[in-house]
Design an enzyme around this catalytic site. Structure first.
Site, PDB file in Angstrom:
ATOM      1  N   GLU A 183     -18.544 -13.371   7.856  1.00  0.00           N
ATOM      2  CA  GLU A 183     -19.246 -12.435   8.726  1.00  0.00           C
ATOM      3  C   GLU A 183     -20.674 -12.175   8.255  1.00  0.00           C
ATOM      4  O   GLU A 183     -21.568 -11.898   9.058  1.00  0.00           O
ATOM      5  CB  GLU A 183     -18.468 -11.119   8.824  1.00  0.00           C
ATOM      6  CG  GLU A 183     -17.188 -11.233   9.639  1.00  0.00           C
ATOM      7  CD  GLU A 183     -17.440 -11.722  11.064  1.00  0.00           C
ATOM      8  OE1 GLU A 183     -18.314 -11.155  11.747  1.00  0.00           O
ATOM      9  OE2 GLU A 183     -16.784 -12.687  11.487  1.00  0.00           O
TER      10      GLU A 183
ATOM     11  N   ASP B 240     -24.924 -26.413   5.800  1.00  0.00           N
ATOM     12  CA  ASP B 240     -24.368 -26.789   4.508  1.00  0.00           C
ATOM     13  C   ASP B 240     -25.519 -26.744   3.521  1.00  0.00           C
ATOM     14  O   ASP B 240     -26.631 -27.199   3.828  1.00  0.00           O
ATOM     15  CB  ASP B 240     -23.737 -28.190   4.547  1.00  0.00           C
ATOM     16  CG  ASP B 240     -22.758 -28.382   3.391  1.00  0.00           C
ATOM     17  OD1 ASP B 240     -21.797 -27.596   3.311  1.00  0.00           O
ATOM     18  OD2 ASP B 240     -22.954 -29.298   2.584  1.00  0.00           O
TER      19      ASP B 240
ATOM     20  N   ARG C 110     -33.093 -22.108   3.425  1.00  0.00           N
ATOM     21  CA  ARG C 110     -32.561 -21.777   4.750  1.00  0.00           C
ATOM     22  C   ARG C 110     -33.702 -21.396   5.706  1.00  0.00           C
ATOM     23  O   ARG C 110     -33.689 -21.773   6.871  1.00  0.00           O
ATOM     24  CB  ARG C 110     -31.533 -20.649   4.642  1.00  0.00           C
ATOM     25  CG  ARG C 110     -30.870 -20.312   5.970  1.00  0.00           C
ATOM     26  CD  ARG C 110     -29.610 -19.477   5.799  1.00  0.00           C
ATOM     27  NE  ARG C 110     -28.491 -20.291   5.353  1.00  0.00           N
ATOM     28  CZ  ARG C 110     -27.876 -20.142   4.184  1.00  0.00           C
ATOM     29  NH1 ARG C 110     -28.284 -19.222   3.341  1.00  0.00           N
ATOM     30  NH2 ARG C 110     -26.868 -20.924   3.858  1.00  0.00           N
TER      31      ARG C 110
END
Length: 208
Positions: A17, A75, A195
């Site tokens: 989450e 990933d 990211r």
């Protein structure tokens, strides 16, 4: 021209989450509604790939095929130059405790120590260059796919420093900085992370 995700529902191939919340915040300005694979009751596929791209695609394809919706998976991991790119896709596995060690779960200090021990075996002058990698894979139910790769180069330090972040953050010093990822303000870290790099490429391609 790259196929667009559009403004419909997007399945995030995760049962975490926290990751859903993070990705949702990044895509909300673009009108994308994110739902997790976990909330749909989708199974987690075995990550049998040997590269970040392969594993991200495995997860994205599985979610897209099972849900009939566009899916996004990521990933990520750490590669160390002097260790021939290891731990790489096994970054999280290096933190796995064995049954005989008790307290099942991830032990990141153990993982950091394993990397450091392998580097020290190579001598004091060992190259400590490394990079965090993130691959974002988008998959459509009909089989089409797109991949976006991000990196955050840096060096490894020892002992670990800082209490923010997670994983290998306390031993990773991003290029151009003196503090580790775990010492940086979270907003500053996220602005220069692997990211963030991957998402900037996704947003430019999909929503630019």
């Amino acid at each position: 021209m790259t196929r667009r995700i559009g403004s419909g529902a997007l399945v995030i191939a995760t049962h975490n989450e926290g990751k859903l919340k993070e990705i949702s915040a990044l895509l909300e300005p673009h009108g994308v509604k994110c739902i997790s694979a976990g909330s749909l009751g989708l199974p987690e596929p075995a990550e049998t790939g040997t590269t970040f791209v392969q594993n991200a695609l495995i997860k994205a394809r599985a979610a897209a095929e099972a849900s009939g919706l566009v899916a996004l998976a990521d990933d990520s991991g750490l590669s160390v130059d002097a260790l021939d790119g290891r731990p790489g896709v096994y970054t999280a596995d290096w933190a796995e405790r064995q049954w005989f060690e008790g307290d099942p779960g991830r032990d990141w200090y153990m993982a950091m120590g394993k990397v450091e021990g392998m580097l020290q075996e190579k001598g004091a002058e060992v190259d400590r260059s490394c990079a965090f990698h993130c691959v974002l894979a988008v998959a459509w139910p009909d089989g089409e796919q797109a991949v976006y790769e991000g990196t955050a180069p840096g060096t490894l330090t020892w002992p670990p420093r800082g209490t923010m972040g997670f994983g290998y953050d306390p031993v990773f010093v991003p290029r151009g900085r003196e503090q580790t990822f775990a010492q940086l303000d979270p907003a500053e870290k996220h602005a220069i992370s692997h990211r963030a790099d991957a998402f900037a490429k996704l947003v430019a391609d999909q929503f630019g």
